[in-house]
Each structure stands twice: as C-alpha cells, then as structure tokens.
Design a protein around this motif. Structure first.
Motif, PDB file in Angstrom:
ATOM      1  N   THR A   6       0.814  -1.220   0.000  1.00 21.74           N
ATOM      2  CA  THR A   6       0.000   0.000   0.000  1.00 21.74           C
ATOM      3  C   THR A   6       0.847   1.270   0.000  1.00 21.74           C
ATOM      4  N   ILE A   7       2.110   1.177   0.417  1.00 24.73           N
ATOM      5  CA  ILE A   7       2.979   2.353   0.308  1.00 24.73           C
ATOM      6  C   ILE A   7       3.132   2.759  -1.145  1.00 24.73           C
ATOM      7  N   GLY A   8       3.389   1.758  -2.009  1.00 24.06           N
ATOM      8  CA  GLY A   8       3.540   2.047  -3.426  1.00 24.06           C
ATOM      9  C   GLY A   8       2.241   2.469  -4.074  1.00 24.06           C
ATOM     10  N   ILE A   9       1.176   1.711  -3.836  1.00 21.45           N
ATOM     11  CA  ILE A   9      -0.113   2.039  -4.458  1.00 21.45           C
ATOM     12  C   ILE A   9      -0.615   3.388  -3.958  1.00 21.45           C
ATOM     13  N   GLY A  10      -0.504   3.616  -2.645  1.00 18.93           N
ATOM     14  CA  GLY A  10      -1.009   4.862  -2.081  1.00 18.93           C
ATOM     15  C   GLY A  10      -0.304   6.084  -2.611  1.00 18.93           C
ATOM     16  N   THR A  11       0.990   5.965  -2.909  1.00 16.68           N
ATOM     17  CA  THR A  11       1.730   7.099  -3.453  1.00 16.68           C
ATOM     18  C   THR A  11       1.416   7.302  -4.929  1.00 16.68           C
ATOM     19  N   MET A  12       1.209   6.209  -5.664  1.00 15.37           N
ATOM     20  CA  MET A  12       0.977   6.332  -7.104  1.00 15.37           C
ATOM     21  C   MET A  12      -0.457   6.714  -7.451  1.00 15.37           C
ATOM     22  N   VAL A  13      -1.434   6.157  -6.726  1.00  7.91           N
ATOM     23  CA  VAL A  13      -2.827   6.474  -7.042  1.00  7.91           C
ATOM     24  C   VAL A  13      -3.135   7.837  -6.439  1.00  7.91           C
ATOM     25  N   GLY A  14      -2.594   8.851  -7.049  1.00  9.35           N
ATOM     26  CA  GLY A  14      -2.766  10.210  -6.543  1.00  9.35           C
ATOM     27  C   GLY A  14      -3.230  11.135  -7.636  1.00  9.35           C
ATOM     28  N   ALA A  15      -2.558  12.274  -7.731  1.00  9.65           N
ATOM     29  CA  ALA A  15      -2.973  13.283  -8.699  1.00  9.65           C
ATOM     30  C   ALA A  15      -2.842  12.770 -10.126  1.00  9.65           C
ATOM     31  N   GLY A  16      -1.989  11.736 -10.336  1.00  9.35           N
ATOM     32  CA  GLY A  16      -1.828  11.218 -11.684  1.00  9.35           C
ATOM     33  C   GLY A  16      -3.132  10.797 -12.302  1.00  9.35           C
ATOM     34  N   SER A  66       2.925   9.767 -12.336  1.00  9.60           N
ATOM     35  CA  SER A  66       1.987   8.866 -11.678  1.00  9.60           C
ATOM     36  C   SER A  66       2.639   7.569 -11.202  1.00  9.60           C
ATOM     37  N   TYR A  67       3.898   7.325 -11.598  1.00 14.36           N
ATOM     38  CA  TYR A  67       4.567   6.061 -11.260  1.00 14.36           C
ATOM     39  C   TYR A  67       5.792   6.273 -10.370  1.00 14.36           C
ATOM     40  N   LEU A  68       5.757   7.279  -9.522  1.00  6.70           N
ATOM     41  CA  LEU A  68       6.924   7.567  -8.694  1.00  6.70           C
ATOM     42  C   LEU A  68       6.900   6.844  -7.357  1.00  6.70           C
ATOM     43  N   GLY A  69       5.842   6.113  -7.061  1.00  2.76           N
ATOM     44  CA  GLY A  69       5.705   5.567  -5.718  1.00  2.76           C
ATOM     45  C   GLY A  69       6.378   4.242  -5.464  1.00  2.76           C
ATOM     46  N   PHE A  70       6.579   3.434  -6.524  1.00  4.19           N
ATOM     47  CA  PHE A  70       7.012   2.055  -6.251  1.00  4.19           C
ATOM     48  C   PHE A  70       8.429   1.984  -5.688  1.00  4.19           C
ATOM     49  N   VAL A  71       9.322   2.865  -6.117  1.00  2.00           N
ATOM     50  CA  VAL A  71      10.689   2.822  -5.590  1.00  2.00           C
ATOM     51  C   VAL A  71      10.735   3.284  -4.141  1.00  2.00           C
ATOM     52  N   GLN A  72       9.714   4.074  -3.728  1.00  4.66           N
ATOM     53  CA  GLN A  72       9.694   4.519  -2.328  1.00  4.66           C
ATOM     54  C   GLN A  72       9.551   3.338  -1.370  1.00  4.66           C
ATOM     55  N   ILE A  73       9.023   2.218  -1.867  1.00  2.00           N
ATOM     56  CA  ILE A  73       8.940   1.021  -1.017  1.00  2.00           C
ATOM     57  C   ILE A  73      10.337   0.593  -0.581  1.00  2.00           C
ATOM     58  N   THR A  74      11.306   0.685  -1.501  1.00  2.00           N
ATOM     59  CA  THR A  74      12.668   0.273  -1.153  1.00  2.00           C
ATOM     60  C   THR A  74      13.298   1.205  -0.133  1.00  2.00           C
ATOM     61  N   SER A  75      12.761   2.430   0.000  1.00  2.00           N
ATOM     62  CA  SER A  75      13.303   3.368   0.984  1.00  2.00           C
ATOM     63  C   SER A  75      13.027   2.910   2.411  1.00  2.00           C
ATOM     64  N   ALA A  86       1.067  13.454  -1.378  1.00  2.00           N
ATOM     65  CA  ALA A  86       1.940  14.535  -0.927  1.00  2.00           C
ATOM     66  C   ALA A  86       2.574  14.197   0.414  1.00  2.00           C
ATOM     67  N   ASN A  87       1.763  13.696   1.329  1.00  2.00           N
ATOM     68  CA  ASN A  87       2.276  13.363   2.652  1.00  2.00           C
ATOM     69  C   ASN A  87       3.332  12.251   2.573  1.00  2.00           C
ATOM     70  N   ALA A  88       3.065  11.232   1.752  1.00  2.00           N
ATOM     71  CA  ALA A  88       4.024  10.136   1.606  1.00  2.00           C
ATOM     72  C   ALA A  88       5.323  10.615   0.970  1.00  2.00           C
ATOM     73  N   SER A  89       5.233  11.563   0.032  1.00  2.00           N
ATOM     74  CA  SER A  89       6.437  12.077  -0.621  1.00  2.00           C
ATOM     75  C   SER A  89       7.288  12.888   0.352  1.00  2.00           C
ATOM     76  N   ILE A  90       6.651  13.688   1.191  1.00  2.00           N
ATOM     77  CA  ILE A  90       7.396  14.457   2.196  1.00  2.00           C
ATOM     78  C   ILE A  90       8.087  13.506   3.157  1.00  2.00           C
ATOM     79  N   LEU A  91       7.380  12.457   3.561  1.00  2.00           N
ATOM     80  CA  LEU A  91       7.950  11.469   4.471  1.00  2.00           C
ATOM     81  C   LEU A  91       9.132  10.751   3.813  1.00  2.00           C
ATOM     82  N   SER A  92       8.988  10.390   2.539  1.00  2.00           N
ATOM     83  CA  SER A  92      10.065   9.679   1.837  1.00  2.00           C
ATOM     84  C   SER A  92      11.307  10.548   1.697  1.00  2.00           C
TER      85      SER A  92
END
Length: 778
Positions: free
Chosen positions: A18-28, A208-217, A305-311
C-alpha cells in the motif's frame, strides 16, 4: 540525539504494497486525464500503460537490489553503492528535488479539488498572479509539512484503509462507466497529431509512477524483505497500471471527450454525468458520484503529498549517513522526534515550486528527475551483477538478465527526450549542481568509492587509460579522520575517550562516540526505541562529548539499537566511516556468547577499519612497552605509540624477542628508525616470547601489542598469545589490529610466523601517515 537508531521490521506485505499504491494512485489519475486526453485522445490510456511498462523494468531491478541491500535510502543507496558517490550525489539530489516537485504537483491537484467545492478566484501579487488552486495547495502544503514536522504518526493500518478506499472509489466509477460505455466513441480528437503525442504525454503522466521505488526506501522496516519487497514493488506497479488503463478506457468510452479534455477535475464532472443517470427513491445519484470522486481526489492527492514528504526525509537520512550532505540534517527534534531540519528544507522547496510552477511543469519536472534516477538504478544493477562484490546475494533475481536492466535504463533515459526542453534544461542544471556539490563539498567527506570504481581500478592494466583516469579523478578525497569509540560502561568511558581524543587530535580528526544498546531478540527494535529510557544513554554520550571537547577534539554522538551488540560494532564502523575504532576489552565487554571464537578473536576477520582494543587497568601513557616482530599490526602499534609519545611525552620501550641476539638488534634498530622511534629504549631478548613480554611489562604503565595472526585451529590447540599475556601483566593493554581481509584458509589454519615476518616488506597504510603519503600508497 541522532537519527541513527535502527528501525524494527514492522511492515507486513500488505502495508508495504500500500505504500507504493497509495503514493501512485494520486494526482496522476485524478488530475492528469484531462491533459492526456486533450493531447492523445483515445490513446491516453496507452500513455499510462507505456509508463507502467517502463516503470516495471525498473521495478524488477529495484526488487533485486532491495533484497540484496535492504537499507534506508532506496534508489539513492543502490546507486551510491554501485556507481560511487558522484552518481550517488546526482541520484540523491534528483530523488530529493524530484519528490519536492511531485509533492508540489500533488498539492496543486489538491487545490483544484478543494476549489471545486469552494469556488475561489485567483489573486495578483504585483507581477505574480496565483490561481485559486495554488493558494489552496499552498495552505495544504503548509498543513502537511507541519504534520511531518511535529510528528503526527502515520500507521500501516491507516495507509491500508486509505488505499482500500481509493481502490473502492475507482472500482465503483469503472463499473458504473462500463454500464454506459460506447467503444465506438474511442476516436481521436485531433487525428493527425494524436499518435505523435503518445510519448510526450507518457513523459508527463510518468509522475503517476513515482511511488514504487519509495517502497525500497523503507526496506529495513519490511518483514522478510527477500520475499515481501519484490511482491510489493512489482505488485504495486502491475496493480496501478491495470487500474489506470481501465479507468482511462471507461472515461473515454462513457463520457464525451470534450468534457474530459483540458479539465483538471474531469473525473468529478464525469462522475456527475454517469452517476446522474441513476436514481434511488426518485433522487438522482449525480451528487453522490461527485462527492465520492471529490473525496477520492482529495484523499489521493493529500496521501501522495504526505508520503512524498515522508520519503524525502528517508533519502536525506541516507545521504547524511554517507556524508553526501551534512549529517546535521539528520538531527532529531528533542521533543517531536522528527528529522525537523530535513523536513523544513524540503517543505520550503515544495512551497517555492508550488508558487512558481503550473501543473504540467511540476509534473514533468518530477518525472524527468525520477527518470534519471531510474536509469541510473538499472545501471547500478548491471554493475553489481558484473562486479559480484562480496556480500551481494539477492533473494530475488531479475529474469532475462541483462535484457531487463538494459531496456529499463534505455527507456528511462529515452523518455526524457520527449519532455519540454525548458524542463530538460532545468533538470540538467540540477544534475550539474549535484555533480559540483560532490566535487566541491562531499568528495572531501565521503569515503566509500563504490563498486564500479573498485572494479575498474582492480583491472587498471586491462582497461583503457581513459576509464582508469576517469575513475581515479572522482575518487573520494576524505580528509576528516574519524575515530569511533563504542561506549557501554561509564566506568571506562573517560579512558577510552582520552585515548581516542589523542589520536583524533594528532590527525585533526573527529571522535565518534557510539552507544550500542543491546535489545533482547524477543523485543522489536521499534518497541525498544519507543519504550527505552534515554537518560542513561544520553548521560553517557554527553559525558563523552564533554571529555572529548576537553581535549580539544571535535565529537559527534550516536545511539544505535541492535539485537547484536558485538557485531554491531563492525556495522557501526562502516556506517560512520571510521578510520580507526577504539573499543573496550574486558571479560564481558561486547560479549558474543555461543561462539567458537572469542570476542577479540573476531577482530581478525575482515576488519572494516583499524582497531584498538583497550584492556583498562587505568590510563597512564607515561611508560609504554611495544613488543614487535614486524608486520602491519606492529606498524599500527608503533603509530599509536608515536601519538601518545607526542601527546604525553611518554617513555617508549621497544622489545624484540629473537633466536639470535645480534640479528635481533639489527632488526630492532632498523625497525625503530623506520617508524620514527629512534629515541625509544631498544630491548632485545631471547627465550620464550610470553615470558619476556611479561617480565618487560613489570614497570610499564601501558602495553601496546599487535594482534595475533594465528588462526582458529592454532588458538584452540596452543592458545592465543595475547590473552595469555593479559593474564600475566598488571598494566593496561592496547591490542592493535589493522584493517584487512583474511581468506577462509587463513582464518582456519592461521598465518605462519614466516608469513608474518615477510609482511615487513609490505607498504602499510598506517593511520598516522601524512595525507600525501597515503595518496602515494594508493
């Protein structure tokens, strides 16, 4: 207090997904369809699919790297480790700035959705005019920056709920749209230019696809990362790509294209039209549809936005840990427990970008910077596979290697060509800044050159001179000498810090005081961090800071929670880039029960830095005894003796036990001259080595001795020289062991005395040598 405390592995597979999906299913999906449809017509769905395919190649590479190196920092850490700190700097800054651009884009979309409810107008501030969406997004950004700054805790359960709500809303919209879909309506708005716009639009929607690599963070926090990390990374890309494709197809087939094109809130208007065709008890459901999609849009943009600031704070942490940026950015707020400096700087960037950019600029800037990161990440995988560095053992391996990472790198870099030239130039300036930042600032601070540089330099005779020269020219040029001191017992803290400060002062270096707190295996590290009493650790480290500063040494302090007290000393030495480690040595110091080898014997295995193990019977450096038979460890012991002699005006006695006295005197005189100890008392004895050392140490205050090179079997049969000597002498003992790696044969069978003596001819990189001589040796 530092941010270096370890994290528990508390994230399950669903939370990681859900970290990846939640970040990607956003404004994209909630903002960009209008732009995509206006430029690509019915091929808008294809642009999202192409973006997903490109992301999938990188997701496969990220999964392998993540299972091999589950560390905070994600893509930055992998590139820095594989390609070296120059590319690490580029990746870290691109990822950081790219997330700031993406966060600004998400908040702009958030403003569009809020403005649909409130209907505000824009304002003008002199020559600058701001839209209502920018103003609302600015306020929203301030809110989320404050949430992260003050530490409102986001739980895995909350993230799962948010993602499930979003997927539910999108699924409901898709089902309703399918009931009214007309596939014949899928025709171009502007047929001649539609096909040519597919790749440029793909570049825009790639944000719209920037979230999946944040999982590795957050790989360090995932349970069983070898299994769950690839599932989360690859699964999130596949799920989101399918959602995007179905959603766009239904939107185009069920809603007039003129209603969607160039409409930043197209999905809301589409929901009103589609749901409005149905009624319950005579009431139309159009308002329900509008409410659902508005709620989904607000939730998605805010969550992203919140997940990106956290990442971004995790990337800053990793960059600070490797000294690409100052570690001071990692400082934790004493009250809120957040990396407040990092969040404040990131927040400032988000606000600036939000005020000066528009939706397309923010989206493409975020896309191009992450495409650079993804291209380098794929190259990092190729380097790790080809170089095969020690310890690289991924649980997941990329299929069809090397096709997948090659295609991933080429497609990522190639997509940049289709982005607006202004944005490409802007991104190129960021890359140039990142490279100059490394060359002018970070190069003097970082230490690890990266796998690629080591691989090239190891093959310098086989490779072109240009390649070797390029690798050498960007090698780290670290000037700060770092002396790490693992502290546990307050009774011995002062003596260890005194010794460390003397060494650091000689090299104008830094004392790194580390308190390693052992946590029972039954207790998670996260729970221990939340529950433990900080007072004892803080008191110990503050006393260490005060003592080191008394001797004029720069000092930094860190607390590390670990299930492995002794092993963590070695990990910490790598983490904090120690040149030398000064640690206590006692019956229970840093114990490692249940091992075949004793605690101190472990110092003979692949040391990450030079080690000094201090058996504390009081620190008094006035009369030093240094036995030597030659070899690198004795050279380190000599370097330490010189430091103490300069600092405390010590009287140094050199002892050599030989079979032939005349040859022994010749050796010792030559050895003393070679190590700048000509004015030391020279003492040559014959007979039993242990007995002669014990006799010579009777009137000494400190015995400095090189660690034994005997192996496990030799120690088990005959015992180890150093522990036997320890039981006989009354003074303090300092065991010196240089950084080195030993083969399995050497570890088991030991190194012969003849081998040890032959090592006298080896040029040793003594930690006390001048910087110029160290460079010449390299």
């Amino acid at each position: 207090m530092s941010a270096d405390e370890e994290l528990a592995k508390d994230l399950g597979p669903l939370a990681a997904l859900t970290i990846g999906i939640g970040t990607m299913v956003g404004a994209g999906i909630f903002v960009l369809p209008g732009t995509a449809v206006a430029r690509a017509g019915p091929l808008a769905a294809a642009t999202f699919v192409i973006g997903g395919v490109i992301a999938l190649f990188t997701a496969l590479s990220a999964s392998e790297l993540g299972t091999a190196m589950p560390k905070s920092g994600g893509a930055y850490f992998y590139v820095n480790r594989a390609l070296g700190p120059l590319f690490g700097s580029i990746t870290g800054w691109a990822n950081w700035i790219g997330l700031a651009f993406a966060s600004s884009f998400y908040m702009y979309g958030f403003g569009e959705y809020v403005n649909t409810l409130v209907g505000l107008g824009g304002i003008g501030l002199g020559p600058v005019s701001l839209s209502a969406a920018q103003l609302i997004g600015f306020g929203g950004a301030l809110l989320f920056i404050a949430i992260n700054y003050f530490g409102a805790k986001e739980t895995g359960t909350l993230q799962i709920i948010i993602v499930m709500l979003l997927l539910g809303i999108l699924t409901l919209f898709t089902v309703v749209g399918l009931l009214d879909a007309d596939l014949d309506s899928l025709r171009p708005i502007a047929p001649p230019g539609t096909t040519a716009e597919v790749l440029p639009v793909t570049a825009i929607v790639f944000v719209s696809y920037l979230g999946f690599v944040q999982i590795t963070s957050v790989a360090e926090e995932i349970k069983d990362p070898g299994r769950n990390l690839p599932r989360a990374v690859i699964g999130s890309v596949l799920i989101v790509t399918v959602i995007y494709a179905l959603f766009l197809l239904v939107l185009l087939a069920a809603v007039p294209t003129e209603l969607v094109a160039d409409n930043d809130t197209a999905v809301v208007d589409a929901a009103e039209l589609l749901f409005g065709q149905y009624s319950v008890f005579g009431y139309g459901l159009g308002t329900v549809g509008v409410g659902l999609l508005l709620f989904g849009g607000l939730l998605a943009t805010a969550s992203s936005a919140n997940a990106s600031i956290l990442s971004s704070s995790r990337i800053n942490f990793a960059m600070g840990r490797e000294k690409i940026v100052t570690p001071k950015l990692n400082e934790i707020h004493p009250r809120f427990g957040t990396p407040y400096k990092s969040i404040a700087i990131t927040g400032g960037l988000i606000l600036v970008f939000l005020l000066v950019g528009n939706l397309e600029l923010l989206a493409t800037a975020g896309s191009v910077l992450h495409l650079i990161v993804y291209g380098l990440l794929n190259l990092a995988l190729i380097v790790m596979r080809e170089a095969e560095p020690e310890g690289y053992d991924p649980d997941f391996e990329v299929p069809l290697y090397p096709i997948v990472p090659i295609v991933g790198a080429i497609s990522s870099f190639a997509l940049i060509v289709y982005i607006e030239p202004f944005v490409v130039v802007l991104s190129a300036l960021f890359v140039l800044f990142s490279a100059l930042w490394y060359l002018l600032y970070a190069r003097q601070k970082v230490e690890t050159p990266g796998v690629l540089a080591d691989w090239i330099l190891d093959r310098s005779e086989e490779l072109p001179d240009a390649a070797v020269s390029a690798a050498t020219s960007v090698q780290p040029d670290k000037s700060d000498y770092r002396v790490m001191v693992p502290l546990a017992n307050p009774a011995h803290e002062k003596h260890l810090i005194t010794l460390a400060s003397a060494i650091a002062d000689e090299r104008d270096g830094t004392v790194v005081a580390v308190n390693i707190v052992q946590v029972p295996d039954q207790t998670s590290l996260q729970s221990a961090r939340e529950q433990r009493d900080h007072e004892d650790a803080d008191r110990l480290l503050e006393q260490a800071r005060a003592d080191a500063e008394t001797y004029g040494a720069d000092v930094e302090t860190h607390v590390v929670l670990s299930h492995r007290a002794f092993e963590e000393v070695f990990d910490a030495a790598k983490r904090f880039s120690a040149d030398i480690c000064v640690m206590g040595w006692g019956p229970d110091a840093h114990g490692a029960p249940g091992r075949t080898e004793t605690t101190m014997d472990e110092l003979a295995h692949s040391l990450p830095c030079d080690f000094l193990a201090f058996r504390d019977r009081g620190f008094d450096a006035s009369r030093i005894l240094l036995p030597t038979a030659g070899g690198p460890d004795s050279e380190l012991a000599a370097a330490v003796a010189r430091v103490l002699k300069d600092q405390y005006d010590s009287a140094v006695t050199l002892l050599h036990v030989a079979e032939d006295r005349d040859r022994g005197e010749t050796f010792l005189w030559s050895w003393a001259a070679e190590h700048d100890l000509e004015d030391a008392e020279l003492r040559v004895e014959t007979g039993d080595i242990q007995t002669r050392i014990t006799d010579a140490a009777v009137d000494k205050t400190l015995l400095i001795i090189g660690a034994t090179e005997q192996g496990v079997l030799s120690r088990l049969v005959r015992g180890s020289l150093v522990p036997d000597v320890l039981s006989e002498v009354d003074c303090s003992v300092l065991l010196a062991e240089k950084r080195h790696e030993r083969s399995l044969r050497e570890r088991v069978l030991g190194t012969s005395d003849r081998d040890r003596l032959s090592e006298e001819t080896i040029e040793s990189d003594s930690p006390m040598r001048t910087d110029d001589s160290r460079k010449e040796a390299q």
